[in-house]
Design an enzyme around this catalytic site. Sequence first.
Site, mmCIF file in Angstrom:
data_model
loop_
_atom_site.group_PDB
_atom_site.id
_atom_site.type_symbol
_atom_site.label_atom_id
_atom_site.label_comp_id
_atom_site.label_asym_id
_atom_site.label_seq_id
_atom_site.Cartn_x
_atom_site.Cartn_y
_atom_site.Cartn_z
ATOM 1 N N TYR A 126 0.841 -1.202 0.000
ATOM 2 C CA TYR A 126 0.000 0.000 0.000
ATOM 3 C C TYR A 126 0.881 1.259 0.000
ATOM 4 O O TYR A 126 0.689 2.165 -0.822
ATOM 5 C CB TYR A 126 -0.926 -0.026 1.223
ATOM 6 C CG TYR A 126 -1.687 1.254 1.475
ATOM 7 C CD1 TYR A 126 -2.706 1.661 0.620
ATOM 8 C CD2 TYR A 126 -1.396 2.048 2.586
ATOM 9 C CE1 TYR A 126 -3.409 2.838 0.868
ATOM 10 C CE2 TYR A 126 -2.097 3.218 2.846
ATOM 11 C CZ TYR A 126 -3.103 3.618 1.988
ATOM 12 O OH TYR A 126 -3.799 4.782 2.228
ATOM 13 N N TRP A 151 -4.494 7.306 9.940
ATOM 14 C CA TRP A 151 -5.544 6.823 10.861
ATOM 15 C C TRP A 151 -6.883 7.536 10.593
ATOM 16 O O TRP A 151 -7.534 8.039 11.513
ATOM 17 C CB TRP A 151 -5.126 7.044 12.318
ATOM 18 C CG TRP A 151 -3.922 6.305 12.809
ATOM 19 C CD1 TRP A 151 -2.874 5.846 12.076
ATOM 20 C CD2 TRP A 151 -3.627 5.950 14.181
ATOM 21 N NE1 TRP A 151 -1.950 5.237 12.902
ATOM 22 C CE2 TRP A 151 -2.380 5.283 14.184
ATOM 23 C CE3 TRP A 151 -4.300 6.142 15.380
ATOM 24 C CZ2 TRP A 151 -1.800 4.806 15.364
ATOM 25 C CZ3 TRP A 151 -3.715 5.676 16.557
ATOM 26 C CH2 TRP A 151 -2.482 5.017 16.538
HETATM 27 N N1 NAP Z 1 -8.344 5.185 5.585
HETATM 28 C C1 NAP Z 1 -7.219 5.530 6.194
HETATM 29 O O1 NAP Z 1 -6.944 5.163 7.373
HETATM 30 C C2 NAP Z 1 -6.215 6.390 5.488
HETATM 31 C C3 NAP Z 1 -5.028 6.704 6.139
HETATM 32 C C4 NAP Z 1 -4.114 7.526 5.484
HETATM 33 C C5 NAP Z 1 -4.392 8.011 4.230
HETATM 34 N N2 NAP Z 1 -5.535 7.676 3.601
HETATM 35 C C6 NAP Z 1 -5.782 8.210 2.258
HETATM 36 O O2 NAP Z 1 -6.876 9.107 2.365
HETATM 37 C C7 NAP Z 1 -7.595 9.118 1.127
HETATM 38 C C8 NAP Z 1 -9.062 8.915 1.395
HETATM 39 O O3 NAP Z 1 -9.225 7.650 2.014
HETATM 40 P P1 NAP Z 1 -10.657 7.081 2.396
HETATM 41 O O4 NAP Z 1 -10.502 6.273 3.639
HETATM 42 O O5 NAP Z 1 -11.665 8.185 2.323
HETATM 43 O O6 NAP Z 1 -10.883 6.074 1.175
HETATM 44 P P2 NAP Z 1 -12.160 5.144 0.904
HETATM 45 O O7 NAP Z 1 -13.198 5.353 1.955
HETATM 46 O O8 NAP Z 1 -11.627 3.768 0.662
HETATM 47 O O9 NAP Z 1 -12.741 5.753 -0.442
HETATM 48 C C9 NAP Z 1 -12.131 5.581 -1.677
HETATM 49 C C10 NAP Z 1 -13.170 5.832 -2.739
HETATM 50 O O10 NAP Z 1 -12.543 5.654 -4.027
HETATM 51 C C11 NAP Z 1 -13.503 4.980 -4.842
HETATM 52 N N3 NAP Z 1 -12.885 4.335 -6.002
HETATM 53 C C12 NAP Z 1 -12.409 3.074 -6.100
HETATM 54 N N4 NAP Z 1 -11.978 2.835 -7.359
HETATM 55 C C13 NAP Z 1 -12.198 3.959 -8.062
HETATM 56 C C14 NAP Z 1 -11.996 4.320 -9.420
HETATM 57 N N5 NAP Z 1 -11.441 3.467 -10.289
HETATM 58 N N6 NAP Z 1 -12.344 5.567 -9.815
HETATM 59 C C15 NAP Z 1 -12.908 6.428 -8.952
HETATM 60 N N7 NAP Z 1 -13.125 6.145 -7.653
HETATM 61 C C16 NAP Z 1 -12.781 4.920 -7.218
HETATM 62 C C17 NAP Z 1 -14.108 3.973 -3.894
HETATM 63 O O11 NAP Z 1 -15.292 3.405 -4.422
HETATM 64 P P3 NAP Z 1 -15.703 1.913 -3.994
HETATM 65 O O12 NAP Z 1 -15.850 1.943 -2.492
HETATM 66 O O13 NAP Z 1 -16.975 1.701 -4.714
HETATM 67 O O14 NAP Z 1 -14.572 1.009 -4.426
HETATM 68 C C18 NAP Z 1 -14.353 4.855 -2.679
HETATM 69 O O15 NAP Z 1 -15.571 5.556 -2.783
HETATM 70 C C19 NAP Z 1 -6.938 8.040 0.270
HETATM 71 O O16 NAP Z 1 -6.028 8.647 -0.618
HETATM 72 C C20 NAP Z 1 -6.188 7.180 1.241
HETATM 73 O O17 NAP Z 1 -5.073 6.529 0.656
HETATM 74 C C21 NAP Z 1 -6.472 6.888 4.203
#
Ligand code: NAP
Length: 285
Positions: A126, A151
């Site tokens: 990742y 987080w």
């Molecule tokens: N979650 C954490 O703890 C965490 C920590 C550090 C950084 N981040 C970063 O923060 C950001 C936001 O994270 P998050 O937790 O809000 O992510 P998330 O809830 O997993 O949301 C990601 C979204 O992207 C969509 N997606 C998937 N494939 C796609 C495609 N081909 N085209 C367009 N959209 C697509 C997903 O749809 P589906 O659900 O339908 O697949 C989902 O709605 C990300 O960049 C992540 O790497 C997250």
Amino acid sequence: MKILVTGAYGQLGREMQLVEHNAEDSYIFTDKDTLDITDAAAVEQMVLSEGIDVVVNCAAYTNVELAEDEENIANVLNCVAVENLAVSMAKVGGVLIHVSTDYVFGGNVNNTPIAETESVNPTGAYGRTKLAGERAIAKSGCRAIVIRTAWLYSEFGKNFVKTLLEVTATQPKRKVVIDQVGTPTYALDLAEVIAHIINTRTFECGTYHYSNEGVCSWYDFAKEIASIAQHNQCDIRPCRSGEFPTKVIRPSYSVLDKGKIKKVFGVEVPYWRDSLVKCINNLKK
Ligand SMILES: NC(=O)c1ccc[n+]([C@@H]2O[C@H](COP(=O)([O-])OP(=O)(O)OC[C@H]3O[C@@H](n4cnc5c(N)ncnc54)[C@H](OP(=O)(O)O)[C@@H]3O)[C@@H](O)[C@H]2O)c1
């Protein structure tokens, strides 16, 4: 300005839909059914035909554990698709606001908050794919603001807060790791920072770190979730990571230094516990 939000039905994307926007701006919220960002032609078509000035990329492959088994799939979304956005925005001279992660670091053995200048060293798939996305943006030459966070939780989707609320309401005891330390981030706070950047037109390009303020272990985080929710019947005990072997080596210390984002954009960073109370209250609504 015209702003395109991708991945708008994920945790951060949903919060982006709730925060206050400049009345002069118009927003287009898309997710993979309306704009699949892995499709370069579709991205370019959207950017050009809609006259997009700013893209906020909330889409990502975020399953850290599964990424170990399908790094190629994770890479398509976390790197190739990010490159699609960056290349299109470079063509029109627009700004890409992209979100990255503390997983680009292997953890700080010195136990001091990690600054943007610190060397990257991802220890898993990742983190490698997210770092590749950051590098693709740099290579494209597009104007970009990359915000690394950690987080992340919200009232939407699946996350640690929602899982622990469920576990502490239904189970008598739970072990949670105490030897991984960081800072939670309420996605609503991060969305407010992104909206502030757009609303004030402060497009100071570069890499920034953002989480909530303070430091805790996952154990402390779990205890606070149970305490705020008054789920006192669940006995939460500390344990070491070794008791729950996973495919991923998680950073043992990943507190991010927020000095740069506070200084450049003039934002206040809420204390993690205050934001947790706010999220749990919002969940009750
Ligand atoms: N979650 C954490 O703890 C965490 C920590 C550090 C950084 N981040 C970063 O923060 C950001 C936001 O994270 P998050 O937790 O809000 O992510 P998330 O809830 O997993 O949301 C990601 C979204 O992207 C969509 N997606 C998937 N494939 C796609 C495609 N081909 N085209 C367009 N959209 C697509 C997903 O749809 P589906 O659900 O339908 O697949 C989902 O709605 C990300 O960049 C992540 O790497 C997250």
